[in-house]
Design a protein around this motif. Structure first.
Motif, short mmCIF file in Angstrom:
data_model
loop_
_atom_site.label_atom_id
_atom_site.label_comp_id
_atom_site.label_asym_id
_atom_site.label_seq_id
_atom_site.Cartn_x
_atom_site.Cartn_y
_atom_site.Cartn_z
N GLY A 87 0.80 -1.21 0.00
CA GLY A 87 0.00 0.00 0.00
C GLY A 87 0.84 1.26 0.00
O GLY A 87 0.34 2.34 0.33
N SER A 88 2.10 1.15 -0.41
CA SER A 88 3.00 2.30 -0.33
C SER A 88 2.66 3.40 -1.32
O SER A 88 2.87 4.58 -1.05
CB SER A 88 4.45 1.84 -0.53
N SER A 89 2.12 3.03 -2.49
CA SER A 89 1.75 4.05 -3.47
C SER A 89 0.63 4.93 -2.92
O SER A 89 0.62 6.15 -3.12
CB SER A 89 1.29 3.40 -4.78
N PHE A 90 -0.30 4.31 -2.22
CA PHE A 90 -1.41 5.05 -1.61
C PHE A 90 -0.90 5.99 -0.52
O PHE A 90 -1.26 7.16 -0.47
CB PHE A 90 -2.43 4.04 -1.05
N LEU A 91 -0.03 5.48 0.34
CA LEU A 91 0.54 6.34 1.39
C LEU A 91 1.38 7.46 0.77
O LEU A 91 1.32 8.61 1.22
CB LEU A 91 1.41 5.50 2.33
N GLY A 92 2.12 7.14 -0.27
CA GLY A 92 2.95 8.14 -0.92
C GLY A 92 2.15 9.29 -1.49
O GLY A 92 2.63 10.43 -1.57
N GLU A 93 0.91 9.02 -1.85
CA GLU A 93 0.07 10.06 -2.44
C GLU A 93 -0.22 11.22 -1.49
O GLU A 93 -0.45 12.34 -1.94
CB GLU A 93 -1.24 9.47 -2.93
N ILE A 94 -0.21 10.98 -0.18
CA ILE A 94 -0.47 12.11 0.73
C ILE A 94 0.69 13.10 0.72
O ILE A 94 0.53 14.26 1.10
CB ILE A 94 -0.78 11.64 2.18
N PHE A 95 1.85 12.65 0.24
CA PHE A 95 2.98 13.55 0.02
C PHE A 95 2.94 14.12 -1.40
O PHE A 95 3.19 15.30 -1.62
CB PHE A 95 4.30 12.83 0.27
N ASN A 96 2.62 13.25 -2.36
CA ASN A 96 2.57 13.68 -3.76
C ASN A 96 1.50 14.74 -3.98
O ASN A 96 1.66 15.62 -4.83
CB ASN A 96 2.29 12.46 -4.65
N GLN A 97 0.42 14.68 -3.22
CA GLN A 97 -0.69 15.62 -3.38
C GLN A 97 -0.42 16.97 -2.73
O GLN A 97 -1.16 17.92 -2.95
CB GLN A 97 -1.97 15.02 -2.79
N HIS A 98 0.63 17.05 -1.91
CA HIS A 98 0.87 18.27 -1.12
C HIS A 98 1.79 19.24 -1.88
O HIS A 98 2.85 18.86 -2.37
CB HIS A 98 1.51 17.92 0.22
N ASN A 99 1.37 20.50 -1.95
CA ASN A 99 2.12 21.50 -2.71
C ASN A 99 3.44 21.90 -2.06
O ASN A 99 4.30 22.51 -2.71
CB ASN A 99 1.28 22.77 -2.89
N ASP A 100 3.62 21.58 -0.77
CA ASP A 100 4.86 21.93 -0.08
C ASP A 100 5.88 20.80 -0.08
O ASP A 100 6.84 20.83 0.69
CB ASP A 100 4.55 22.34 1.37
N VAL A 101 5.66 19.80 -0.93
CA VAL A 101 6.52 18.62 -0.95
C VAL A 101 7.06 18.36 -2.36
O VAL A 101 6.32 18.46 -3.34
CB VAL A 101 5.76 17.37 -0.46
N GLU A 102 8.33 18.04 -2.45
CA GLU A 102 8.92 17.53 -3.68
C GLU A 102 9.01 16.01 -3.50
O GLU A 102 9.88 15.51 -2.80
CB GLU A 102 10.29 18.16 -3.92
N TYR A 103 8.09 15.31 -4.13
CA TYR A 103 7.91 13.87 -3.89
C TYR A 103 8.52 13.05 -5.03
O TYR A 103 8.31 13.33 -6.20
CB TYR A 103 6.42 13.56 -3.78
N ILE A 202 12.76 25.62 -2.18
CA ILE A 202 11.64 26.45 -1.72
C ILE A 202 10.51 25.64 -1.08
O ILE A 202 9.59 26.22 -0.50
CB ILE A 202 11.07 27.30 -2.87
N VAL A 203 10.55 24.31 -1.18
CA VAL A 203 9.51 23.50 -0.55
C VAL A 203 9.89 23.20 0.90
O VAL A 203 11.04 23.39 1.32
CB VAL A 203 9.28 22.17 -1.31
N LYS A 204 8.92 22.71 1.67
CA LYS A 204 9.19 22.41 3.08
C LYS A 204 9.99 21.13 3.26
O LYS A 204 10.75 20.99 4.22
CB LYS A 204 7.87 22.32 3.85
N LEU A 205 9.82 20.18 2.35
CA LEU A 205 10.56 18.92 2.49
C LEU A 205 10.59 18.15 1.19
O LEU A 205 9.78 18.38 0.28
CB LEU A 205 9.97 18.06 3.62
N LEU A 206 11.53 17.21 1.11
CA LEU A 206 11.59 16.23 0.03
C LEU A 206 11.09 14.91 0.61
O LEU A 206 11.34 14.60 1.78
CB LEU A 206 13.02 16.06 -0.48
N ALA A 207 10.41 14.12 -0.21
CA ALA A 207 9.91 12.82 0.25
C ALA A 207 10.26 11.75 -0.76
O ALA A 207 10.01 11.91 -1.96
CB ALA A 207 8.40 12.88 0.47
N PHE A 208 10.87 10.65 -0.28
CA PHE A 208 11.21 9.49 -1.10
C PHE A 208 10.34 8.33 -0.66
O PHE A 208 10.33 7.97 0.52
CB PHE A 208 12.67 9.08 -0.90
N LYS A 209 9.65 7.71 -1.61
CA LYS A 209 8.94 6.47 -1.30
C LYS A 209 9.74 5.33 -1.91
O LYS A 209 9.98 5.30 -3.11
CB LYS A 209 7.53 6.50 -1.87
N THR A 210 10.18 4.37 -1.08
CA THR A 210 11.00 3.30 -1.62
C THR A 210 10.63 1.93 -1.06
O THR A 210 10.43 1.76 0.14
CB THR A 210 12.50 3.56 -1.36
#
Length: 398
Positions: A87-103, A202-210
């Motif tokens: 279910g990692s793709s689904f969890l990753g989406e809460i980061f991918n959907q956020h404008n303050d994240v480089e996912y 300029i974003v608040k954070l970077l997020a890696f889903k692996t």
């Protein structure tokens, strides 16, 4: 005269004997000396020097620094650790959907599983990211692909894996407004990667889903370096549900051979248990850097758990994301959606949680339970002893 000569000779001989004994005891106090064969000495030296060199290399790759080579503070990095079909793709989406994240979706894909390349290559990749230097990732990826022999999915061409898919890096087109390097009328790759690097500032954070880091020890210099703000979101899922999902790719539980289930289960359980044992021993005690979430809890109350995850990483919940979650987890989604689109990010959440209990044979369930005992215990999943209890959905499994 003869007597005198004899006395002198005997005295000299006795003095020599005493001198020899004194020297021997002084140079060899224990009177014994262990002799190591030359071949064994060289082997021991080789192992010692190799181990020392490896440890020194890892320590020297990332040196503690409060600023990057750009003069800026290194970015906050969130690593979502997961297993395939968890279910990692689904969890990753809460980061991918956020404008303050480089996912980034599976940025470690080029390195292979578990990984096959040297730890130095992985560390170099993270080092480049933490220095806002995405241009350097292309050469690192090229080397990784030459070793792992994986199929290239735009990683080598653009420096960002899976950059063309919607669920993989939405920021590229939604927020940073970068062009597509793969189009004939698109920008140059260098300009694209410069844009990724600049947007990261300029974003608040970077997020890696692996799902391709089975042993977090490989990136230990990053995790344990106080100069970097790295947070781990560890997604776990009932291994029986993971195996059911993997079986569904090419079989049904009723047709797959039990030996194939055993093989699949052994590999899966070794992966998740290696990861879990590492975090239990090294990270789980640090509430500021580690957050564990069960897929089942996240699926059944996605909004509440998304808020908790956002609090952990320092993000704000938005109305846009709440609306996306409601749409993505609605019971109106067809129950067999996950079979139609195995890599989609919309699910009937309640159905997904119990699906394995309806479809797996009890013999298959026992195989998983026997192989994944530590992982199930660590994440509080319940082992069943009979088929009747499994099918009774009023009986909790976690």
């Amino acid at each position: 005269m003869r007597t005198t000569t004899l006395v002198v000779v005997c005295g000299s001989f006795l003095a020599f004997i005493l001198f020899w004994i004194q020297k021997e005891f002084t140079t060899t106090p224990n009177m014994t000396k262990t002799v190591v064969p030359v071949a064994e000495q060289k082997d021991l030296e080789l192992k010692t020097n190799s181990h020392s060199a490896h440890e020194t290399a890892l320590k020297n790759i990332i040196k503690p620094s409060s600023t990057s080579k750009t003069g800026m503070k290194p970015p906050k990095l969130v690593i979502i650790l997961a297993q395939t079909r968890s279910g990692s793709s689904f969890l990753g989406e809460i980061f991918n959907q956020h404008n303050d994240v480089e996912y980034f979706y599976e940025p470690l894909y080029p390195f292979g599983e578990c990984p096959r390349t040297e730890s130095r290559d992985l560390i170099d990749y993270f080092y480049s990211v933490l220095q806002y230097d995405f241009k350097a990732t292309r050469d690192i990826y090229k080397k990784a692909f030459s070793i792992s022999q994986r199929i290239d999915n735009q990683c080598r061409a653009t420096g960002v894996c899976f950059s063309a898919c919607d669920k993989c890096a939405a920021f590229i087109y939604r927020d940073a407004h970068l062009c597509r390097p793969t189009q004939t009328n698109g920008c140059q790759v260098e300009d694209f990667l410069n844009g990724v690097s600049e947007h990261a500032k300029i974003v608040k954070l970077l997020a890696f889903k692996t799902c391709y880091l089975c042993d977090p020890k490989w990136i230990e210099p990053i995790l344990k370096n106080p100069a970097y703000d790295v947070k781990i979101v560890h997604l776990v899922r009932d291994p029986r549900a993971i195996i059911k999902s993997k079986i569904s790719h090419a079989h049904t539980p009723a047709t797959i051979d039990i030996n194939e289930v055993r093989k699949m289960t052994t590999t899966t359980c070794q992966h998740v248990e290696t990861m879990t044992k590492y975090v239990d021993a090294n990270l789980a005690h640090d509430e500021n850097r580690y957050f564990r979430i069960r897929h089942e809890d996240f699926s059944l109350d996605t909004i509440a758990w998304t808020k908790k995850i956002y609090d952990f990483v320092g993000l704000q919940m938005t109305t846009q994301i709440q609306n996306w979650i409601i749409s993505a987890t609605s019971a109106k989604n067809p129950k067999n959606l996950s079979d139609k689109n195995k890599f989609g990010t919309k699910r009937n959440s309640a159905e997904v949680v119990v699906s394995w209990r309806k479809l797996l044979l009890f013999e298959q369930i026992e195989v998983v339970q026997d192989n994944c005992q530590y992982y199930m215990m660590s994440s509080n999943y319940r082992a069943f002893k009979d088929d009747i209890t499994v099918r009774n959905l009023d009986e909790p499994s976690f």
